[in-house]
Each structure stands twice: as structure tokens, then as C-alpha cells.
Design a protein around this motif. Structure first.
Motif, mmCIF file in Angstrom:
data_model
loop_
_atom_site.group_PDB
_atom_site.id
_atom_site.type_symbol
_atom_site.label_atom_id
_atom_site.label_comp_id
_atom_site.label_asym_id
_atom_site.label_seq_id
_atom_site.Cartn_x
_atom_site.Cartn_y
_atom_site.Cartn_z
ATOM 1 N N ASN A 1 0.834 -1.217 0.000
ATOM 2 C CA ASN A 1 0.000 0.000 0.000
ATOM 3 C C ASN A 1 0.861 1.257 0.000
ATOM 4 O OD1 ASN A 1 -1.611 1.965 2.363
ATOM 5 N ND2 ASN A 1 -2.588 1.528 0.427
ATOM 6 N N LYS A 2 1.319 1.639 -1.209
ATOM 7 C CA LYS A 2 2.240 2.778 -1.319
ATOM 8 C C LYS A 2 1.601 4.082 -0.880
ATOM 9 C CE LYS A 2 2.307 1.559 -5.695
ATOM 10 N NZ LYS A 2 3.024 1.325 -6.905
ATOM 11 N N GLU A 3 0.247 4.169 -0.997
ATOM 12 C CA GLU A 3 -0.412 5.434 -0.664
ATOM 13 C C GLU A 3 -0.194 5.801 0.808
ATOM 14 O OE1 GLU A 3 -1.896 2.835 -2.206
ATOM 15 O OE2 GLU A 3 -2.780 3.535 -4.092
ATOM 16 N N VAL B 1 7.185 -3.922 -0.659
ATOM 17 C CA VAL B 1 6.778 -4.989 -1.574
ATOM 18 C C VAL B 1 6.715 -4.465 -3.009
ATOM 19 C CG1 VAL B 1 4.795 -6.442 -2.226
ATOM 20 C CG2 VAL B 1 5.539 -6.328 0.166
ATOM 21 N N ASP B 2 6.460 -3.174 -3.153
ATOM 22 C CA ASP B 2 6.468 -2.558 -4.476
ATOM 23 C C ASP B 2 7.776 -3.011 -5.136
ATOM 24 O OD1 ASP B 2 5.348 -1.042 -6.425
ATOM 25 O OD2 ASP B 2 5.406 0.849 -5.322
ATOM 26 N N SER B 3 7.704 -3.527 -6.365
ATOM 27 C CA SER B 3 8.864 -4.241 -6.919
ATOM 28 C C SER B 3 10.102 -3.343 -7.025
ATOM 29 C CB SER B 3 8.515 -4.831 -8.282
ATOM 30 O OG SER B 3 8.046 -3.818 -9.142
ATOM 31 N N GLU B 4 9.899 -2.064 -7.352
ATOM 32 C CA GLU B 4 11.037 -1.149 -7.487
ATOM 33 C C GLU B 4 11.732 -0.956 -6.135
ATOM 34 O OE1 GLU B 4 7.955 -0.650 -8.314
ATOM 35 O OE2 GLU B 4 7.976 -0.582 -10.498
ATOM 36 N N HIS B 5 10.922 -0.816 -5.108
ATOM 37 C CA HIS B 5 11.479 -0.539 -3.780
ATOM 38 C C HIS B 5 12.048 -1.789 -3.158
ATOM 39 C CE1 HIS B 5 8.647 2.373 -5.175
ATOM 40 N NE2 HIS B 5 9.344 3.274 -4.517
ATOM 41 N N MET C 1 1.331 8.267 -12.832
ATOM 42 C CA MET C 1 1.252 8.730 -11.445
ATOM 43 C C MET C 1 1.769 7.626 -10.527
ATOM 44 S SD MET C 1 0.772 10.912 -9.150
ATOM 45 C CE MET C 1 -0.230 12.357 -9.506
ATOM 46 N N ASN C 2 1.629 6.368 -10.975
ATOM 47 C CA ASN C 2 2.184 5.281 -10.162
ATOM 48 C C ASN C 2 3.666 5.520 -9.906
ATOM 49 O OD1 ASN C 2 2.164 2.684 -8.829
ATOM 50 N ND2 ASN C 2 3.299 1.911 -10.604
ATOM 51 N N LYS C 3 4.397 5.909 -10.952
ATOM 52 C CA LYS C 3 5.838 6.152 -10.765
ATOM 53 C C LYS C 3 6.054 7.394 -9.919
ATOM 54 C CE LYS C 3 7.181 3.261 -12.201
ATOM 55 N NZ LYS C 3 7.478 1.887 -11.702
ATOM 56 N N GLY C 4 5.163 8.382 -10.060
ATOM 57 C CA GLY C 4 5.249 9.578 -9.219
ATOM 58 C C GLY C 4 5.094 9.211 -7.747
ATOM 59 N N LEU C 5 4.089 8.385 -7.453
ATOM 60 C CA LEU C 5 3.899 7.924 -6.069
ATOM 61 C C LEU C 5 5.139 7.162 -5.612
ATOM 62 C CD1 LEU C 5 0.216 6.582 -6.411
ATOM 63 C CD2 LEU C 5 0.899 8.639 -5.162
ATOM 64 N N GLU C 6 5.726 6.400 -6.536
ATOM 65 C CA GLU C 6 6.889 5.586 -6.173
ATOM 66 C C GLU C 6 8.135 6.433 -5.915
ATOM 67 O OE1 GLU C 6 5.480 1.455 -8.352
ATOM 68 O OE2 GLU C 6 7.334 2.401 -9.020
ATOM 69 N N VAL C 7 8.249 7.563 -6.605
ATOM 70 C CA VAL C 7 9.374 8.463 -6.326
ATOM 71 C C VAL C 7 9.262 8.951 -4.868
ATOM 72 C CG1 VAL C 7 10.341 10.746 -6.841
ATOM 73 C CG2 VAL C 7 9.781 9.179 -8.708
#
Ligand code: NAD
Ligand code: MG
Length: 397
Positions: free
Chosen positions: A127-129, A152-156, A219-225
Motif C-alpha cells: 500500500n504505497k499510498e 513490496v512494491d517491486s522497485e522498492h 502517477m504510479n511512478k510519481g507515487l513511487e518516487v
């Protein structure tokens, strides 16, 4: 093989979603010796009941209270307790699981994720949010309680695996990779006319609707940044995004000495879930193998800022700090929901977010109050109201 020190008591929040299902599937395939103590879902009562009958948790919770009678009916005679509502979801998170999968979508995941962190559990965070809205508080809470937040987000997950915290000072850049989404090769005009079906069609993954639209707008990548900035204490200017359509390299860490470390794997969420489950050990399970020969050439390109304004909106919100990321997230949730309801067009999504932030900047205080979580909550509610006005204006135009 040595004995791994794996968690035994686990809960899965958002068990009926894409990540929740992958988590239970991983448990099944790995044949781990666990006790699932709680499962929670939003509205998918049929799948929740089915999962509960398979995993026999102490309690199964449906967030939507109107569905409780159906859940009780489906679990009749099973001995599994059924509950409903937000508080019941948070109670599952706060119960004595050692490991909690946080896989609810959106701001709704914040309170339960915080509850799990406060209880000292290891929180496997999909839950990145919740990080975007209250990252520093969430991380501090977990630390104080003696627990941990494992991405768990694959990038992180990738960065978590190759970033040596002792060498954090020597990191020059984090490079987040992105599939580029379904509109990677589309023109801006094609995006302007994109249908819901086109936007939902992610090239490599089957994911929940909200994150699929976030992937299409980037925006997914924005949230991930923002997620990366908080998780790894990295300033925004040292976080870069590269489009990598094959999704084999999940992200990279560049060190000051010129060495870059990457983490690779097939595009599948179960390996990062396995990593968060067994960390610092490694889970052995019939994992899909990475075949670099059939994966074909790995390619990279810069994202097009004109097609994906969400990326710079997110970087600006991160730079602005305070409650700006929470406001941005709320506006995005409302805009995505309006797009899913076919009330606005695809390129309206980033416009709603930008316009909401602008209106709020003029009218509200986006700085941090003392209680960061309470202030995130207030900001979330205020930004939702403003975003709904912006959507209303657009829908009327
Ligand atoms: P999903 O929509 O498939 O599942 C969401 C889950 O949350 C479901 O179980 C749903 O019933 C539950 N839920 C929805 N609203 C709720 C509410 N108000 N209260 C309680 N429960 C509620 O979403 P997903 O794709 O599994 O994504 C979950 C989270 O993981 C998101 O934050 C997403 O960004 C993140 N994530 C997903 C992926 C992926 O591959 N799917 C990858 C990385 C990160
Ligand atoms: Mg991701």
C-alpha cells in the motif's frame, strides 16, 4: 538446508486483491508453516469467504458493513469469526501477527498499516499510498515499536535488496524503472481519446484497477518516487525514472564510485512478496525462473514529460513537502475514480490533480501540523472535496 527464521503468525489486509491473492498463492506454493490469523477485504465477500475456508483465520473482515450478513452466512458453522467495518480491519492489523501484508488500495490502507506498525509487526508494504501520505510517521512508528516496514512494491524491493544502508552516504542516484504503461508508444492525441479499456490494459501485469490507471498516467511512478524518498531518505533530485518496457530490471542503485547495482527478476509480484516474507533469509519456492535469453533485449528510455505530467506533479509535491503529497494522493484517487466512472477523460486525471493542488495552495495550509497522521487525514478529506469540485467543473464543461 538450515532452518529459516520465518514468521509464523501472519495477516493479510486486502487479501482479495491482486497482491493479496499473490501473497496467499505464494504461501500455498512455498508450503510454508504459517497460521493466518486474519484476512480482510473491501467488498469481495465471495472470495474472502473462499480464502477464509481455505486458510482458517481466527477472523475474516469485510470492510463494507452491508456485506456482513452474507459473510456470516458463507462462514456459518466454520468457527471463523466474521466482522465488518474500518475499525474491524484496523483491529486485525493490530492483532498479534508477526507479519502483516498491507495490500489495501489507497488512503484507506493508512490506518490499518499504522496499526500494524504500532503493534510492532513486520509490515510488508504494498500500500504505497500510506507511505506517500504519512511516510515519516509510519516509518518512525514501526521503528519505535520494534517492527519494520519492508517494501513490496517491486522497485522498492529491488532497491531494498541492493542498497546497503551502511553505504547510504555513497549512493549517488536511485534509478526507478517503469514499464511505461499502456501508452508508452501512444501520441498525446491518442491519450486524449483513450478509452477506459485501453487505459486498464497494462502490458505485463494484471493489477487492481486503481494502480492500472496510475500506471497509464505514470502517477504510479510519481507515487513511487515519493515512496523511495521516504523509504531510503533520498532527496528528490537523486531519484530518477527510466522507462524499461521488459520489466526485468526492477530498479537500480548507483554508487558514487561509478558502480551501479541492479535487481532482476521476471515481472511477477511473488518474488518481492517472498523477499518481504523471509527477510533477511530467502524463501525457497518453485519461483518462475528468469530467462534472459527469451526475455530479449533490455531497452531503456527517458519518460516523456509532456505525455506524463503526473511525474513532475509528484516531484513538485515531494519538494513542497508538508501535506502536499497527501493532497496530491487524495486528488489522484478522486480523479482516477471519476475516470473509472467515465465522468472525465484520461488526460483530465493529471489536470484534476494539478488544479486541486493549486486551489489548495491558495486556500489551505499544506504545512505539517504536529500530529502528522491527523493532518494527513484532514488534508486527505479537504483535497477530496476540492478534487470533486474540479471533476464537477470538468464534467459540466
Ligand atoms: P486491488 O484493487 O486488486 O486490491 C485491493 C484490496 O483492498 C482488495 O482486497 C479490496 O477488497 C481491498 N479494499 C479496497 N478498498 C478497501 C477499503 N476501503 N477498506 C478495506 N479494504 C479495501 O489492488 P492491488 O493491485 O492488489 O493493489 C493493492 C496495493 O498494492 C495498492 O496500494 C497498489 O498500489 C499496491 N501495489 C500493487 C501492485 C500490483 O501488482 N497489483 C504492485 C505494487 C504495488
Ligand atoms: Mg511498482
Amino acid at each position: 538446508m538450515g532452518t529459516l527464521n520465518l514468521p509464523r503468525k501472519v495477516s493479510v489486509l486486502g487479501s482479495t486483491g491482486s497482491i493479496g491473492v499473490s501473497t496467499l498463492d505464494l504461501f500455498e506454493q512455498a508450503g510454508v508453516d504459517i497460521e493466518v490469523i486474519g484476512l480482510t477485504a473491501g467488498r469481495n465477500v465471495a472470495r474472502l469467504a473462499e480464502q477464509a475456508l481455505r486458510w482458517r483465520p481466527q477472523v475474516a473482515v469485510i470492510q463494507d458493513e452491508s456485506l456482513l450478513p452474507e459473510l456470516r452466512e458463507r462462514l456459518k458453522g466454520s468457527g471463523i469469526r466474521s466482522e465488518a467495518g474500518d475499525q474491524a480491519v484496523a483491529d486485525v492489523a493490530a492483532a498479534d501477527a508477526q507479519w502483516v501484508m498491507s495490500a489495501i488500495v489507497g488512503f484507506a490502507g493508512l490506518a490499518p498499516t499504522l496499526a500494524a506498525a504500532r503493534a510492532g509487526a513486520v509490515v510488508a508494504l504494498a500500500n504505497k499510498e500510506s507511505l506517500v501520505c504519512a511516510g515519516p510517521s509510519l516509518l518512525r512508528t514501526a521503528k519505535l515499536a520494534g517492527g519494520a516496514v519492508i517494501p513490496v512494491d517491486s522497485e522498492h524491493s529491488a532497491i531494498f535488496q541492493v542498497l546497503d544502508p551502511a553505504l547510504a552516504e555513497s549512493v549517488s542516484r536511485l534509478i526507478l524503472t517503469s514499464s511505461g504503461g499502456p501508452f508508452r508508444n501512444a501520441t498525446r492525441e491518442e491519450m486524449a481519446n483513450a478509452t477506459l479499456e485501453q487505459a486498464l490494459a497494462h502490458p505485463n501485469f494484471s493489477m487492481g484497477a486503481k494502480i492500472s490507471i496510475d500506471s497509464a498516467t505514470m502517477m504510479n511512478k510519481g507515487l513511487e518516487v515519493i515512496e523511495a524518498a521516504y523509504l531510503f531518505s533520498m532527496p528528490p533530485e537523486r531519484i530518477e525514472v527510466l522507462v524499461h518496457p521488459q520489466q526485468i530490471i526492477h530498479s537500480m542503485v548507483e554508487y558514487a564510485d561509478g558502480s551501479t547495482l541492479a535487481q532482476l527478476g521476471p515481472p511477477d509480484m511473488r518474488p518481492p512478496i517472498a523477499c518481504a516474507f523471509a527477510w533477511p533469509d530467502r524463501l525457497s519456492w518453485p519461483a518462475p525462473k528468469l530467462d534472459l535469453v527469451t526475455a530479449g533485449p533490455l531497452t531503456f528510455q527517458h519518460p516523456d514529460p509532456a505525455k506524463f505530467p503526473a511525474l513532475s506533479i509528484a516531484k513538485q509535491a515531494l519538494q513542497a513537502g508538508g501535506q502536499a503529497p497527501a493532497a496530491m494522493n487524495a486528488a489522484n484517487e478522486r480523479a482516477v475514480s471519476a475516470f473509472l466512472d467515465r465522468r472525465i477523460r484520461f488526460l483530465d486525471i493529471p489536470n484534476v490533480v494539478a488544479e486541486t493542488l493549486e486551489r489548495m495552495d491558495r486556500t489551505a495550509d499544506l504545512s505539517t501540523l504536529n500530529d502528522a497522521v491527523e493532518s494527513a487525514r484532514q488534508t486527505d478529506a479537504a483535497a477530496r472535496r476540492v478534487a470533486d469540485e474540479v471533476v464537477g467543473d470538468l464534467a459540466a464543461a
